[in-house]
Write an enzyme that holds these catalytic residues in place. Structure first.
Site, PDB file in Angstrom:
ATOM      1  N   GLU A 239      -0.664  -7.292  -3.609  1.00  0.00           N
ATOM      2  CA  GLU A 239      -1.297  -5.970  -3.494  1.00  0.00           C
ATOM      3  C   GLU A 239      -0.346  -4.821  -3.805  1.00  0.00           C
ATOM      4  OE1 GLU A 239      -2.629  -5.709   0.592  1.00  0.00           O
ATOM      5  OE2 GLU A 239      -0.899  -6.846   1.281  1.00  0.00           O
TER       6      GLU A 239
ATOM      7  N   ASN B 248      -8.022  -3.724  -3.359  1.00  0.00           N
ATOM      8  CA  ASN B 248      -8.139  -2.335  -2.888  1.00  0.00           C
ATOM      9  C   ASN B 248      -6.786  -1.624  -2.964  1.00  0.00           C
ATOM     10  OD1 ASN B 248     -10.745  -3.100  -2.314  1.00  0.00           O
ATOM     11  ND2 ASN B 248     -10.439  -3.245  -0.111  1.00  0.00           N
ATOM     12  N   ASP B 249      -5.769  -2.172  -2.270  1.00  0.00           N
ATOM     13  CA  ASP B 249      -4.445  -1.550  -2.274  1.00  0.00           C
ATOM     14  C   ASP B 249      -3.801  -1.622  -3.657  1.00  0.00           C
ATOM     15  OD1 ASP B 249      -4.668  -0.845   0.339  1.00  0.00           O
ATOM     16  OD2 ASP B 249      -2.986  -2.031   1.078  1.00  0.00           O
TER      17      ASP B 249
ATOM     18  N   ARG C  13      -5.190 -13.333   7.842  1.00  0.00           N
ATOM     19  CA  ARG C  13      -4.168 -12.403   7.357  1.00  0.00           C
ATOM     20  C   ARG C  13      -3.450 -11.813   8.563  1.00  0.00           C
ATOM     21  NH1 ARG C  13      -5.957  -6.859   4.612  1.00  0.00           N
ATOM     22  NH2 ARG C  13      -6.387  -6.417   6.800  1.00  0.00           N
TER      23      ARG C  13
ATOM     24  N   HIS D  79     -13.558   1.066  10.207  1.00  0.00           N
ATOM     25  CA  HIS D  79     -14.243   0.081  11.046  1.00  0.00           C
ATOM     26  C   HIS D  79     -15.739   0.094  10.760  1.00  0.00           C
ATOM     27  CE1 HIS D  79     -16.330  -1.320  14.722  1.00  0.00           C
ATOM     28  NE2 HIS D  79     -15.341  -2.192  14.790  1.00  0.00           N
TER      29      HIS D  79
ATOM     30  N   ARG E 183      -9.403 -10.654   9.061  1.00  0.00           N
ATOM     31  CA  ARG E 183      -8.589  -9.501   9.444  1.00  0.00           C
ATOM     32  C   ARG E 183      -8.175  -9.610  10.902  1.00  0.00           C
ATOM     33  NH1 ARG E 183     -13.094  -7.472   6.641  1.00  0.00           N
ATOM     34  NH2 ARG E 183     -12.600  -6.472   4.654  1.00  0.00           N
TER      35      ARG E 183
ATOM     36  N   CYS F 166      -9.610 -10.842  -2.612  1.00  0.00           N
ATOM     37  CA  CYS F 166     -10.344 -10.565  -1.378  1.00  0.00           C
ATOM     38  C   CYS F 166     -10.613  -9.067  -1.186  1.00  0.00           C
ATOM     39  CB  CYS F 166      -9.622 -11.139  -0.162  1.00  0.00           C
ATOM     40  SG  CYS F 166      -7.930 -10.552   0.047  1.00  0.00           S
TER      41      CYS F 166
ATOM     42  N   GLY G 216      -5.217  -8.489  -3.178  1.00  0.00           N
ATOM     43  CA  GLY G 216      -5.820  -7.408  -2.395  1.00  0.00           C
ATOM     44  C   GLY G 216      -6.141  -6.259  -3.343  1.00  0.00           C
TER      45      GLY G 216
END
Length: 546
Positions: A427, A451-452, A328, A193, A281, A499, A449
């Protein structure tokens, strides 16, 4: 365009804050809306003159102008400016839906001369004492006095310009995070966060230090570098330089969207140059509700969830005007969901939540929560009229899962159309390998995605400091996957975006994506203008060399 109830004098005096609307000159579409609460107004009262009265309850939080009125005013303003050949400051009034222009004068406050400003000398950091290092979460250098917050009751300790130091943040911290010049936390990685909201706010941040709250006390003067993760004792050397007018942000064929999660930040960020929201998100809005949705269902309080999620979504769709907002659907992992009130009763304990009960599979096994999300989307689109809200499905493991989720969405009255697009996150390696099969299910677009996807291709947890150095979106295996996704999407004539964080960090990667034919990149708010410049240069090279 600014608008308020009653006579305009209260805007000039600063008694009321007007609505703020921005319209694109090129095509007269609404770029952004910022609706201001107004409880009083000034009216003409014959024969006594003007009088202060209360605004009716139904009008306090209502937008002052309809979309048609906004565009009509913009066209009038454009014609007046063309008549005078110079930017104009105009005053207008409206009575019974008829618009009156009461004044137009040249804008004389345009600052054409550079001003001198003070900024941090980056070289001075090399001479400062390094206290500790954490994970770089939001770029930039911040300095100031420490405000150490170990409980929500201490949030008022954070004054404007302080460095917020805490164990970890939650949605309740956002007002204090807005006041802070920098943020340092004990816990969290780049997807925490604190990291995500810091990037949305454009506030430098260092997370996962483990020792910040132990090493630092209130009033300590420190400097942090959000690009390196270093935290120093003392204040940096400042240098005086000339602040030049910002370079004009170019228009690009490749859309540059923004990643967002906090509804309260939407009105401000919407006034920037993003072409829309590429990743909205769900998790932060649900965390603000604070109660596990299945507990609300169990307690027959589903409407609380639907109403609050609708309100959050509406802030984004309203703020971003005609630009798309891609929501999402929830992708909470079980360990994150358990933290909500009542979560322990509904979430299993899992050894590896990242590969566990999440994403599309959750909607299929138990569609009760997903159903509430779809109801909120319908509220915003059908009842409030914001047709710029689209839906994106995360973590879809198999083609059959995508088919089943599509059936659920359709059964709740949300059909794909020119104004309602259905997208899928790419992802998981299976998404890459079987991409054509997923597309043939019927998709309007995909969004990478990164990152994943990078973690799963390289088998590496980027938030685990032991193996994090292996994580790199520019690894040849990841680059092969990205090229395959973009070119396959292009072949099937569907949109393809990305993203993850990569485009806002690596300009060379962004250039490659544009060269392959990606239709959009979505980045953190602070990176939008920079990314537009990178994309514009890449597009020029593609046009030149083919």
């Amino acid at each position: 365009i600014e608008a308020a109830w009653g006579l305009g004098d209260y805007i000039v005096q600063g008694v009321v804050t007007p609505d703020h609307y921005v319209v694109n000159k090129s095509d007269f579409t609404i770029h952004s809306r910022l609706i201001a609460e107004q409880s009083v107004m000034e009216v003409y009262k014959h024969p006594s003159g003007v009088k202060k009265v209360k605004v009716g309850a139904k009008k306090i939080n209502k937008g002052k102008l309809t979309d048609d009125q906004i565009i009509k005013l913009a066209r009038i303003g454009d014609s007046i400016q063309k008549h005078y050949y110079f930017p104009q400051d105009m005053e207008w009034a409206m009575e019974k839906d008829e618009i009156f222009i009461v004044q137009s004068r040249p804008i004389t406050t345009l600052n054409l001369h550079p001003e001198k400003v003070k900024s941090v000398d980056p070289k001075s950091l090399d001479q400062m004492k390094l206290i500790f290092t954490g994970a770089p979460a939001s770029p930039g250098i911040a300095y100031g006095k420490v405000a150490r917050v170990m409980s929500l009751v201490n949030l008022d300790r954070v004054k404007t310009g302080n460095i917020l130091v805490t164990d970890m943040t939650s949605p309740d911290f956002v007002p204090a995070m807005k006041r802070a010049s920098g943020i340092v936390t004990d816990k969290g990685g780049q997807t925490s966060h604190a990291a995500i909201v810091s990037r949305e706010l454009g506030v430098p941040a260092v997370v996962g230090t483990k020792v910040a709250t132990k090493e630092l006390k209130n009033g300590d003067e420190i400097t942090l570098d959000g690009s390196t993760g270093n935290v120093y004792s003392g204040l940096p050397k400042l240098i005086t330089g000339v602040h030049h007018k910002a370079e004009e942000v170019p228009h690009t064929a490749t859309k540059v969207y923004v990643n967002l999660g906090e509804p309260d930040l939407a009105p401000t960020i919407a006034q920037g140059n993003a072409d829309g929201v590429g990743l909205l998100r769900a998790e932060f809005m649900i965390a603000q509700i604070g109660i596990h949705p299945k507990k609300l269902i169990h307690d027959h309080r589903e409407q609380v969830f639907i109403s609050k999620l609708s309100d959050g979504l509406a802030k984004f769709t309203e703020s971003f005007g005609n630009r798309p907002v891609i929501y999402r659907a929830t992708d909470f992992k079980t360990n994150e969901y358990r933290n909500l009130i009542g979560g322990e009763a509904f979430e299993p304990q899992e050894p590896n939540p990242m590969l566990g009960y999440r994403g599309a599979y959750r909607y299929i096994v138990d569609e009760s929560v997903f159903r509430l999300e779809l109801e909120a989307i319908k509220n915003v689109r059908n009842k409030l009229g914001y047709k710029n809200l689209w839906l994106m499905i995360p973590f879809v493991r198999t083609v059959d899962q995508m088919r089943k989720v599509k059936q659920i969405v359709a059964s709740h009255g949300l059909a794909r159309s020119n104004s309602f697009k259905l997208l899928m996150m790419v992802e998981i390696p299976s998404n890459v390998i079987l991409l054509e099969d997923f597309i043939n299910c019927g998709l309007d677009g995909v969004s990478i995605g990164s990152n994943d996807l990078t973690m799963l291709i390289l088998g590496t947890d980027r938030d685990n400091e032991t193996v994090a150095p292996v994580y790199d979106e520019r690894n040849p295996a990841v680059m092969w996957a990205l090229e395959h996704i973009v070119k396959t999407s292009l072949k099937h004539k569907i949109s393809c975006g990305i993203c993850g964080q990569a485009p806002s960090i690596y300009s060379d990667l962004t250039e490659k994506l544009v060269e392959w034919g990606i239709t959009s990149v979505s980045v953190s708010p602070d990176a939008v203008d920079r990314t537009k410049q990178i994309v514009a240069e890449a597009e020029k090279r593609v046009l030149k060399h083919g």
